[in-house]
Design an enzyme around this catalytic site. Structure first.
Site, mmCIF file in Angstrom:
data_model
loop_
_atom_site.group_PDB
_atom_site.id
_atom_site.type_symbol
_atom_site.label_atom_id
_atom_site.label_comp_id
_atom_site.label_asym_id
_atom_site.label_seq_id
_atom_site.Cartn_x
_atom_site.Cartn_y
_atom_site.Cartn_z
ATOM 1 N N CYS A 2 0.858 -1.178 0.000
ATOM 2 C CA CYS A 2 0.000 0.000 0.000
ATOM 3 C C CYS A 2 0.896 1.231 0.000
ATOM 4 O O CYS A 2 2.113 1.126 -0.093
ATOM 5 C CB CYS A 2 -0.909 0.005 1.224
ATOM 6 S SG CYS A 2 -2.062 -1.388 1.294
ATOM 7 N N ARG A 50 -4.775 2.351 -0.669
ATOM 8 C CA ARG A 50 -4.923 0.934 -0.335
ATOM 9 C C ARG A 50 -4.949 -0.007 -1.536
ATOM 10 O O ARG A 50 -5.666 0.218 -2.504
ATOM 11 C CB ARG A 50 -6.217 0.719 0.459
ATOM 12 C CG ARG A 50 -6.281 -0.724 0.976
ATOM 13 C CD ARG A 50 -7.515 -1.035 1.767
ATOM 14 N NE ARG A 50 -7.379 -2.366 2.345
ATOM 15 C CZ ARG A 50 -8.375 -3.216 2.524
ATOM 16 N NH1 ARG A 50 -9.600 -2.860 2.221
ATOM 17 N NH2 ARG A 50 -8.163 -4.413 3.044
ATOM 18 N N LEU A 51 -4.140 -1.050 -1.423
ATOM 19 C CA LEU A 51 -4.247 -2.215 -2.275
ATOM 20 C C LEU A 51 -4.797 -3.323 -1.393
ATOM 21 O O LEU A 51 -4.123 -3.767 -0.464
ATOM 22 C CB LEU A 51 -2.885 -2.620 -2.848
ATOM 23 C CG LEU A 51 -2.880 -3.893 -3.703
ATOM 24 C CD1 LEU A 51 -3.654 -3.675 -4.992
ATOM 25 C CD2 LEU A 51 -1.456 -4.337 -4.021
ATOM 26 N N ALA A 52 -6.027 -3.734 -1.633
ATOM 27 C CA ALA A 52 -6.697 -4.693 -0.749
ATOM 28 C C ALA A 52 -6.165 -6.104 -0.991
ATOM 29 O O ALA A 52 -6.303 -6.653 -2.078
ATOM 30 C CB ALA A 52 -8.208 -4.654 -0.970
ATOM 31 N N VAL A 54 -5.906 -8.428 2.203
ATOM 32 C CA VAL A 54 -6.569 -9.190 3.270
ATOM 33 C C VAL A 54 -7.639 -8.313 3.899
ATOM 34 O O VAL A 54 -7.418 -7.130 4.154
ATOM 35 C CB VAL A 54 -5.552 -9.638 4.349
ATOM 36 C CG1 VAL A 54 -6.261 -10.348 5.492
ATOM 37 C CG2 VAL A 54 -4.486 -10.547 3.742
ATOM 38 N N ASN A 76 1.989 0.075 5.909
ATOM 39 C CA ASN A 76 2.158 -0.681 4.674
ATOM 40 C C ASN A 76 2.921 -1.936 5.060
ATOM 41 O O ASN A 76 4.117 -1.872 5.354
ATOM 42 C CB ASN A 76 2.947 0.144 3.652
ATOM 43 C CG ASN A 76 3.397 -0.683 2.463
ATOM 44 O OD1 ASN A 76 2.789 -1.693 2.129
ATOM 45 N ND2 ASN A 76 4.473 -0.258 1.819
ATOM 46 N N GLY A 77 2.236 -3.063 5.114
ATOM 47 C CA GLY A 77 2.957 -4.265 5.512
ATOM 48 C C GLY A 77 2.082 -5.479 5.686
ATOM 49 O O GLY A 77 0.863 -5.449 5.488
ATOM 50 N N ASP A 98 -4.230 -7.940 9.458
ATOM 51 C CA ASP A 98 -3.075 -8.367 10.233
ATOM 52 C C ASP A 98 -2.367 -7.233 10.971
ATOM 53 O O ASP A 98 -1.813 -7.437 12.053
ATOM 54 C CB ASP A 98 -2.066 -9.078 9.323
ATOM 55 C CG ASP A 98 -1.780 -8.302 8.041
ATOM 56 O OD1 ASP A 98 -2.687 -8.254 7.201
ATOM 57 O OD2 ASP A 98 -0.690 -7.744 7.905
ATOM 58 N N LEU A 254 7.334 -14.687 -9.896
ATOM 59 C CA LEU A 254 8.287 -14.231 -10.899
ATOM 60 C C LEU A 254 9.319 -15.332 -11.078
ATOM 61 O O LEU A 254 9.916 -15.802 -10.102
ATOM 62 C CB LEU A 254 8.956 -12.930 -10.450
ATOM 63 C CG LEU A 254 8.022 -11.768 -10.106
ATOM 64 C CD1 LEU A 254 8.837 -10.532 -9.747
ATOM 65 C CD2 LEU A 254 7.074 -11.463 -11.255
ATOM 66 N N ILE A 286 10.569 -13.229 -18.451
ATOM 67 C CA ILE A 286 10.772 -12.197 -19.459
ATOM 68 C C ILE A 286 12.174 -12.304 -20.047
ATOM 69 O O ILE A 286 13.118 -12.719 -19.358
ATOM 70 C CB ILE A 286 10.557 -10.785 -18.859
ATOM 71 C CG1 ILE A 286 10.565 -9.720 -19.966
ATOM 72 C CG2 ILE A 286 11.590 -10.464 -17.776
ATOM 73 C CD1 ILE A 286 10.064 -8.361 -19.514
ATOM 74 N N THR A 335 23.514 -0.639 -11.939
ATOM 75 C CA THR A 335 23.046 -2.023 -11.847
ATOM 76 C C THR A 335 21.552 -2.091 -11.581
ATOM 77 O O THR A 335 20.838 -2.897 -12.181
ATOM 78 C CB THR A 335 23.804 -2.758 -10.727
ATOM 79 O OG1 THR A 335 25.199 -2.675 -10.976
ATOM 80 C CG2 THR A 335 23.385 -4.208 -10.652
ATOM 81 N N ARG A 338 19.485 -1.160 -14.754
ATOM 82 C CA ARG A 338 19.552 -2.229 -15.756
ATOM 83 C C ARG A 338 18.629 -3.388 -15.390
ATOM 84 O O ARG A 338 17.858 -3.875 -16.218
ATOM 85 C CB ARG A 338 20.986 -2.743 -15.880
ATOM 86 C CG ARG A 338 21.952 -1.815 -16.559
ATOM 87 C CD ARG A 338 23.345 -2.458 -16.568
ATOM 88 N NE ARG A 338 24.357 -1.605 -17.171
ATOM 89 C CZ ARG A 338 25.646 -1.908 -17.193
ATOM 90 N NH1 ARG A 338 26.072 -3.054 -16.668
ATOM 91 N NH2 ARG A 338 26.516 -1.085 -17.754
ATOM 92 N N SER A 361 8.953 -13.698 -5.149
ATOM 93 C CA SER A 361 10.198 -13.456 -5.871
ATOM 94 C C SER A 361 11.385 -13.982 -5.067
ATOM 95 O O SER A 361 11.271 -14.249 -3.868
ATOM 96 C CB SER A 361 10.349 -11.950 -6.135
ATOM 97 O OG SER A 361 11.498 -11.676 -6.891
ATOM 98 N N GLY A 362 12.535 -14.110 -5.727
ATOM 99 C CA GLY A 362 13.719 -14.701 -5.092
ATOM 100 C C GLY A 362 14.717 -13.705 -4.563
ATOM 101 O O GLY A 362 15.856 -14.077 -4.254
#
Length: 551
Positions: A2, A50-52, A54, A76-77, A98, A254, A286, A335, A338, A361-362
């Site tokens: 968020c 807000r990005l809903a 939960v 935001n968390g 949460d 990803l 990608i 870096t 890029r 993601s890693g």
């Protein structure tokens, strides 16, 4: 993911400048927004985009609870131990969100105890109207972003998820005002004065990489007693993925085809089947032309049976989006820019073409597990350990920043299990010698921990290290070669003297030029250029290191 935004002590309250600043982070929360000004604290304004993910009904912020009406939270968390905290302390939750746990912990134990008992990723601002205090904190590795603005001459404070939400205040502030990243693992306590202005009480660093977490661990220690080193690593990484599955939105991964993203994807697919998620895990890769990443990701996706998406990009895409990437990154590091280009384009595809909102993601594995090729040249195991800790401490300025900004630009929520606090603490506690590259293989310990799991084919598990910005390139022509041609073509002035880091190549000069257009004078956002250590190279690409094994 968020966007949070707050100002304290700004004369005039919600000015047009404030409104414009707040709107600059709209991409972080497209589902809803709210901005509040408390009549009892007229110079305190809190905003939330807000990005809903939960609790769609009750998860809106700023958050207040009926039992603590004078305490207000914006955060935001994700707090992964929220339910364990509720059970352990018998908290009476009013929502299914949460982050509510933060308010209960603060009211029961105080702010320092509260922040050290959070297992999660977060940036938050908590205001106690009764005590006239403002508390600001950020998670240990800075997975969730946070910037702060301070004007000491006017006793003004402001915070925001991104710097672009504070620039207007900085431009109108006094010459001594400062704007920069709020350091990870830190807590600040401010007092609200009678005038409505604010004053800093103190800053407390509550975490450093390798420090044991204070909260009750997700995996109890007694569960690990009979496991060997490899078994513990595999078990804890799976646990780190498991706790991050909390979501009411679709989850995807990803997937570059390298070790890190492939491991996370394999574990998520396994857990999705265990939890009987009502959809297939989508994977996203990608590359340019005959990119080795595309081929490797296809192998992994076929092996795991995911709903796989391949995105091809070319020089025209780079030309179109390069400046936008720098704006969203708020960085001029070579870096980082890029590597951000393909991730930005991939995030755009996910947003426009699919219904996935949460992406695994890693990120963090190279820093934690000594995955960069230059670790082979470490003078000693002690030096290698110190470098790993340094990289983790600064990841929020480089790879962590890249991962957050490229995904948040398109309203996606990022999950990074390798930066789990219990997992990183355990991994860093393993004897340093075991964590070094073995027989010319980076992340040997991590790879060998999954050698008998069957999660991945050996050709992927033991695939050579390749930097993301190199792996997505065509075999015929590297990504950075294309970028260098574009930036050289666009660069009009190459003799500008900038404060702070001095760009030396046409590529870096162009990055700095574009950065300064949006963030003038904010060279402090990038304290140094990311470069390999212990090797003599003039370019940060892994291709220039003698050990590079890619063909």
């Amino acid at each position: 993911m968020c966007g949070i935004w707050a100002t304290f002590g700004v004369t005039g309250g919600l000015t047009p400048t404030c409104v414009k600043c707040f709107s600059n982070i709209r991409h972080r929360g497209p589902d809803a927004w709210r901005i509040e000004q408390d009549a009892r604290e007229p110079l305190a304004i809190l905003g939330f985009q807000r990005l809903a993910i939960v609790d769609g009904l009750h998860g809106m912020q700023p958050m207040r609870l009926h039992c603590y009406p004078r305490t207000t939270l914006i955060c935001n968390g994700e707090i992964y131990n929220c339910k364990r905290l509720q059970k352990q302390h018998e908290f009476q939750y009013e929502t299914n969100c949460d982050v509510e746990a933060i308010i209960h912990l603060y009211q029961r134990f105080g702010i320092e105890e509260a922040v050290t008992n959070l297992d999660g990723v977060f940036s938050f601002c908590l205001v106690d109207g009764e005590k006239k205090k403002v508390y600001i904190a950020r998670d240990p590795y800075g997975v969730r972003p946070l910037f702060s603005f301070h004007d000491p001459e006017n006793d003004v404070l402001a915070i925001c998820s991104e710097a672009k939400g504070l620039l207007g205040l900085k431009q109108n502030g006094s010459p001594n005002s400062t704007l920069g990243q709020f350091s990870p693992g830190n807590l600040q306590v401010w007092s609200i004065l009678e005038s409505g202005k604010v004053k800093l009480d103190y800053t407390h660093q509550y975490f450093t990489p390798g420090k044991a977490p204070k909260f009750e661990p997700y995996v109890p220690e007694n569960k690990l007693i009979d496991m060997n080193v490899n078994e513990k690593i595999a078990y804890l990484l799976e646990a780190a993925c498991r706790k991050r599955l909390m979501s009411d939105r679709r989850i995807g991964c990803l997937l570059s085809g390298g070790l890190d993203s492939s491991l996370i994807t394999a574990i998520v697919v396994k857990l999705a089947k265990e939890y009987k998620l009502p959809y297939k895990i989508q994977t996203f890769a990608i590359g340019m032309g005959d990119s080795p990443d595309l081929a490797a990701a296809r192998t992994v996706a076929d092996y795991l049976g995911t709903e796989h998406h391949e995105v091809q990009f070319d020089e025209n895409d780079i030309r179109k989006e390069l400046d936008n990437v720098i704006y969203h990154l708020e960085s001029y590091d070579i870096t980082t820019i890029r590597a951000s280009l393909p991730m930005y384009l991939l995030s755009k595809y996910i947003k426009e073409k699919t219904d996935t909102t949460v992406v695994f993601s890693g990120e963090g594995a190279d820093e934690l597990a000594q995955g960069y090729i230059y670790f082979r040249d470490a003078p000693s195991e002690k030096d290698a350990h110190k470098e790993s800790v340094r990289l983790l401490s600064d990841i929020y300025l480089y790879d962590g920043l890249r991962a957050d900004r490229t995904t948040s630009a398109f309203s996606l929520e990022l999950r990074v299990p390798f930066l789990d606090i219990q997992f990183t603490h355990h991994y860093l506690s393993i004897p340093p010698k075991l964590r070094q590259p073995q027989n010319g293989v980076e992340k040997h310990l991590l790879r060998s921990s999954f050698a008998k799991s069957g999660l991945l084919p050996d050709c992927v598990l033991w695939r050579h290290k390749e930097a993301f910005s190199d792996g997505v390139s065509s075999v015929k022509k590297s990504l950075f070669s294309v970028i260098k041609e574009i930036t050289t073509e666009r660069l009009q002035e190459d003799d500008i003297q900038y404060p702070g880091l001095q760009p030396k190549t046409n590529e870096s000069k162009y990055y700095r030029y574009v950065f300064e257009k949006s963030f003038p004078g904010q060279h402090n956002f990038t304290p140094y250029y990311w470069m390999p250590k212990w090797v003599q190279v003039s370019d940060p690409s892994a291709r220039f290191i003698k050990h590079y094994a890619a063909k």
